[in-house]
Motif scaffolding. Structure first.
Motif, PDB file in Angstrom:
ATOM      1  N   PRO A 113       0.810  -1.218   0.000  1.00 24.10           N
ATOM      2  CA  PRO A 113       0.000   0.000   0.000  1.00 24.10           C
ATOM      3  C   PRO A 113       0.847   1.274   0.000  1.00 24.10           C
ATOM      4  O   PRO A 113       0.336   2.358   0.272  1.00 24.10           O
ATOM      5  CB  PRO A 113      -0.816  -0.123   1.293  1.00 24.10           C
ATOM      6  N   PHE A 114       2.133   1.149  -0.292  1.00 25.50           N
ATOM      7  CA  PHE A 114       3.034   2.295  -0.371  1.00 25.50           C
ATOM      8  C   PHE A 114       3.911   2.112  -1.599  1.00 25.50           C
ATOM      9  O   PHE A 114       4.019   1.008  -2.154  1.00 25.50           O
ATOM     10  CB  PHE A 114       3.885   2.416   0.893  1.00 25.50           C
ATOM     11  N   THR A 115       4.531   3.184  -2.032  1.00 23.16           N
ATOM     12  CA  THR A 115       5.308   3.138  -3.267  1.00 23.16           C
ATOM     13  C   THR A 115       6.784   2.862  -2.983  1.00 23.16           C
ATOM     14  O   THR A 115       7.264   3.025  -1.863  1.00 23.16           O
ATOM     15  CB  THR A 115       5.209   4.472  -4.021  1.00 23.16           C
ATOM     16  N   ARG A 116       7.479   2.473  -4.037  1.00 18.59           N
ATOM     17  CA  ARG A 116       8.917   2.281  -3.928  1.00 18.59           C
ATOM     18  C   ARG A 116       9.612   3.596  -3.552  1.00 18.59           C
ATOM     19  O   ARG A 116      10.577   3.586  -2.788  1.00 18.59           O
ATOM     20  CB  ARG A 116       9.487   1.758  -5.248  1.00 18.59           C
ATOM     21  N   GLU A 117       9.133   4.696  -4.103  1.00 13.61           N
ATOM     22  CA  GLU A 117       9.756   5.988  -3.804  1.00 13.61           C
ATOM     23  C   GLU A 117       9.594   6.345  -2.330  1.00 13.61           C
ATOM     24  O   GLU A 117      10.523   6.897  -1.719  1.00 13.61           O
ATOM     25  CB  GLU A 117       9.170   7.083  -4.693  1.00 13.61           C
ATOM     26  N   GLU A 118       8.439   6.044  -1.766  1.00 15.61           N
ATOM     27  CA  GLU A 118       8.235   6.304  -0.334  1.00 15.61           C
ATOM     28  C   GLU A 118       9.197   5.463   0.507  1.00 15.61           C
ATOM     29  O   GLU A 118       9.775   5.952   1.483  1.00 15.61           O
ATOM     30  CB  GLU A 118       6.783   5.994   0.046  1.00 15.61           C
ATOM     31  N   PHE A 119       9.376   4.231   0.101  1.00 20.71           N
ATOM     32  CA  PHE A 119      10.249   3.354   0.866  1.00 20.71           C
ATOM     33  C   PHE A 119      11.707   3.775   0.717  1.00 20.71           C
ATOM     34  O   PHE A 119      12.466   3.794   1.705  1.00 20.71           O
ATOM     35  CB  PHE A 119      10.067   1.897   0.431  1.00 20.71           C
ATOM     36  N   LYS A 120      12.117   4.122  -0.494  1.00 21.77           N
ATOM     37  CA  LYS A 120      13.499   4.564  -0.703  1.00 21.77           C
ATOM     38  C   LYS A 120      13.778   5.854   0.060  1.00 21.77           C
ATOM     39  O   LYS A 120      14.860   6.014   0.632  1.00 21.77           O
ATOM     40  CB  LYS A 120      13.776   4.738  -2.193  1.00 21.77           C
ATOM     41  N   SER A 121      12.830   6.758   0.082  1.00 24.25           N
ATOM     42  CA  SER A 121      13.006   8.006   0.836  1.00 24.25           C
ATOM     43  C   SER A 121      13.224   7.715   2.312  1.00 24.25           C
ATOM     44  O   SER A 121      14.045   8.366   2.973  1.00 24.25           O
ATOM     45  CB  SER A 121      11.788   8.922   0.651  1.00 24.25           C
ATOM     46  N   PHE A 122      12.502   6.724   2.816  1.00 22.95           N
ATOM     47  CA  PHE A 122      12.695   6.321   4.208  1.00 22.95           C
ATOM     48  C   PHE A 122      14.099   5.770   4.409  1.00 22.95           C
ATOM     49  O   PHE A 122      14.781   6.106   5.381  1.00 22.95           O
ATOM     50  CB  PHE A 122      11.652   5.273   4.603  1.00 22.95           C
ATOM     51  N   MET A 123      14.552   4.925   3.504  1.00 22.83           N
ATOM     52  CA  MET A 123      15.895   4.360   3.612  1.00 22.83           C
ATOM     53  C   MET A 123      16.948   5.464   3.655  1.00 22.83           C
ATOM     54  O   MET A 123      17.848   5.461   4.507  1.00 22.83           O
ATOM     55  CB  MET A 123      16.180   3.428   2.429  1.00 22.83           C
ATOM     56  N   TYR A 124      16.842   6.419   2.748  1.00 24.46           N
ATOM     57  CA  TYR A 124      17.821   7.506   2.695  1.00 24.46           C
ATOM     58  C   TYR A 124      17.792   8.350   3.969  1.00 24.46           C
ATOM     59  O   TYR A 124      18.827   8.849   4.419  1.00 24.46           O
ATOM     60  CB  TYR A 124      17.552   8.404   1.490  1.00 24.46           C
ATOM     61  N   SER A 125      16.616   8.485   4.544  1.00 29.39           N
ATOM     62  CA  SER A 125      16.462   9.382   5.700  1.00 29.39           C
ATOM     63  C   SER A 125      17.089   8.826   6.976  1.00 29.39           C
ATOM     64  O   SER A 125      17.186   9.549   7.978  1.00 29.39           O
ATOM     65  CB  SER A 125      14.980   9.658   5.946  1.00 29.39           C
ATOM     66  N   ARG A 126      17.516   7.572   6.966  1.00 25.85           N
ATOM     67  CA  ARG A 126      18.068   6.976   8.184  1.00 25.85           C
ATOM     68  C   ARG A 126      19.477   7.474   8.491  1.00 25.85           C
ATOM     69  O   ARG A 126      19.969   7.294   9.602  1.00 25.85           O
ATOM     70  CB  ARG A 126      18.118   5.447   8.062  1.00 25.85           C
ATOM     71  N   THR A 127      20.145   8.086   7.538  1.00 28.38           N
ATOM     72  CA  THR A 127      21.534   8.485   7.720  1.00 28.38           C
ATOM     73  C   THR A 127      21.662   9.848   8.387  1.00 28.38           C
ATOM     74  O   THR A 127      20.979  10.809   8.012  1.00 28.38           O
ATOM     75  CB  THR A 127      22.275   8.532   6.361  1.00 28.38           C
ATOM     76  N   GLU A 128      22.564   9.933   9.363  1.00 21.19           N
ATOM     77  CA  GLU A 128      22.955  11.204   9.955  1.00 21.19           C
ATOM     78  C   GLU A 128      24.474  11.295   9.949  1.00 21.19           C
ATOM     79  O   GLU A 128      25.177  10.281   9.899  1.00 21.19           O
ATOM     80  CB  GLU A 128      22.430  11.312  11.396  1.00 21.19           C
ATOM     81  N   ALA A 129      24.982  12.513   9.987  1.00 21.23           N
ATOM     82  CA  ALA A 129      26.432  12.724   9.944  1.00 21.23           C
ATOM     83  C   ALA A 129      27.023  12.765  11.346  1.00 21.23           C
ATOM     84  O   ALA A 129      26.329  13.037  12.332  1.00 21.23           O
ATOM     85  CB  ALA A 129      26.731  14.045   9.232  1.00 21.23           C
ATOM     86  N   TYR A 130      28.322  12.470  11.405  1.00 25.17           N
ATOM     87  CA  TYR A 130      29.132  12.743  12.588  1.00 25.17           C
ATOM     88  C   TYR A 130      30.009  13.952  12.241  1.00 25.17           C
ATOM     89  O   TYR A 130      31.139  13.801  11.773  1.00 25.17           O
ATOM     90  CB  TYR A 130      29.996  11.540  12.954  1.00 25.17           C
ATOM     91  N   PRO A 131      29.481  15.165  12.436  1.00 25.18           N
ATOM     92  CA  PRO A 131      30.183  16.363  11.946  1.00 25.18           C
ATOM     93  C   PRO A 131      31.567  16.558  12.536  1.00 25.18           C
ATOM     94  O   PRO A 131      32.463  17.068  11.857  1.00 25.18           O
ATOM     95  CB  PRO A 131      29.232  17.507  12.318  1.00 25.18           C
ATOM     96  N   GLU A 132      31.783  16.157  13.800  1.00 19.31           N
ATOM     97  CA  GLU A 132      33.118  16.307  14.386  1.00 19.31           C
ATOM     98  C   GLU A 132      34.154  15.474  13.638  1.00 19.31           C
ATOM     99  O   GLU A 132      35.278  15.930  13.400  1.00 19.31           O
ATOM    100  CB  GLU A 132      33.103  15.871  15.859  1.00 19.31           C
ATOM    101  N   MET A 133      33.775  14.259  13.255  1.00 19.75           N
ATOM    102  CA  MET A 133      34.712  13.398  12.536  1.00 19.75           C
ATOM    103  C   MET A 133      34.989  13.937  11.130  1.00 19.75           C
ATOM    104  O   MET A 133      36.139  13.921  10.661  1.00 19.75           O
ATOM    105  CB  MET A 133      34.167  11.969  12.446  1.00 19.75           C
TER     106      MET A 133
END
Length: 207
Positions: free
Chosen positions: A74-94
């Motif tokens: 009941p959801f699209t591939r684009e919705e799922f891929k957007s979720f996958m991409y959104s899981r990443t955060e940076a470690y700005p100090e490193m």
């Protein structure tokens, strides 16, 4: 006078060092909850096929077809891929630390990581890692995955350096051990403070 460091090149992992892990167990657990997926089924299908995706032998679309969209959703591939991409955060100090060391000491910087192509390219470009890294020896590009020693051999060849000239930073002890077996200097990354101190021990001091 302080002796000039023998290290000319840093090999770095991305997930767990510069950025959070991309599509890891925690992210898949969140995806299962968000999209009402059967987590054990998702995990089984993931583990059967993800290595092939990371080796660059599947596209993200093919991976998702095998793991999620093998039946109507009941959801699209684009919705799922957007979720996958959104899981990443940076470690700005490193990221800032590596950038300062490169600017001050002129080190070559190479990424040696396991990642599927689409996730890899998104993470690299979105967080600006391509702005300070010289080489990307990613599993999806070279078709070898850590802990296969050939991925480090390729990295050494592309960087045109000897193993003893390299300091390799990763958050996985096994990968450090394999690299050290090739003569590469290894540092197991646990946190910013310890890694900064390790780099200072090698002579790379930045404020």
């Amino acid at each position: 006078m302080q002796q000039k460091p023998t290290i000319t090149t840093l090999f770095l992992d991305i997930g767990g060092v510069l950025l959070t892990n991309g599509w890891d167990r925690a992210a898949r657990r969140q995806a299962a909850a968000t999209f009402s997926l059967d987590l054990p089924e998702l995990e089984e299908r993931h583990h059967l096929t993800f290595d092939t995706y990371e080796e660059g032998k599947l596209t993200l679309e093919e991976y998702l077809h095998r793991t999620v969209f093998y039946e109507d959703r009941p959801f699209t591939r684009e919705e799922f891929k957007s979720f996958m991409y959104s899981r990443t955060e940076a470690y700005p100090e490193m990221i800032e630390l590596v950038c300062k060391i490169k600017a001050k000491y002129g080190l070559k910087i190479a990424i040696v990581n396991n990642e599927g192509r689409e996730l890899n390219e998104y993470r690299i470009k979105h967080f600006g890692i391509d702005k300070f890294v010289d080489f990307f020896i990613s599993s999806c590009f070279v078709h070898f995955r850590k802990p296969d020693a050939d991925i480090w051999r390729i990295a050494l060849d592309i960087a045109l350096v000897k193993p003893e000239e390299v300091l390799y930073i990763d958050d996985r002890a096994m990968f450090i051990n394999v690299a050290e077996g090739l003569g590469i200097n290894g540092h197991l990354h646990k946190n910013y403070e310890e890694t900064k101190k390790k780099l200072e021990d090698w002579g790379f001091v930045v404020s």
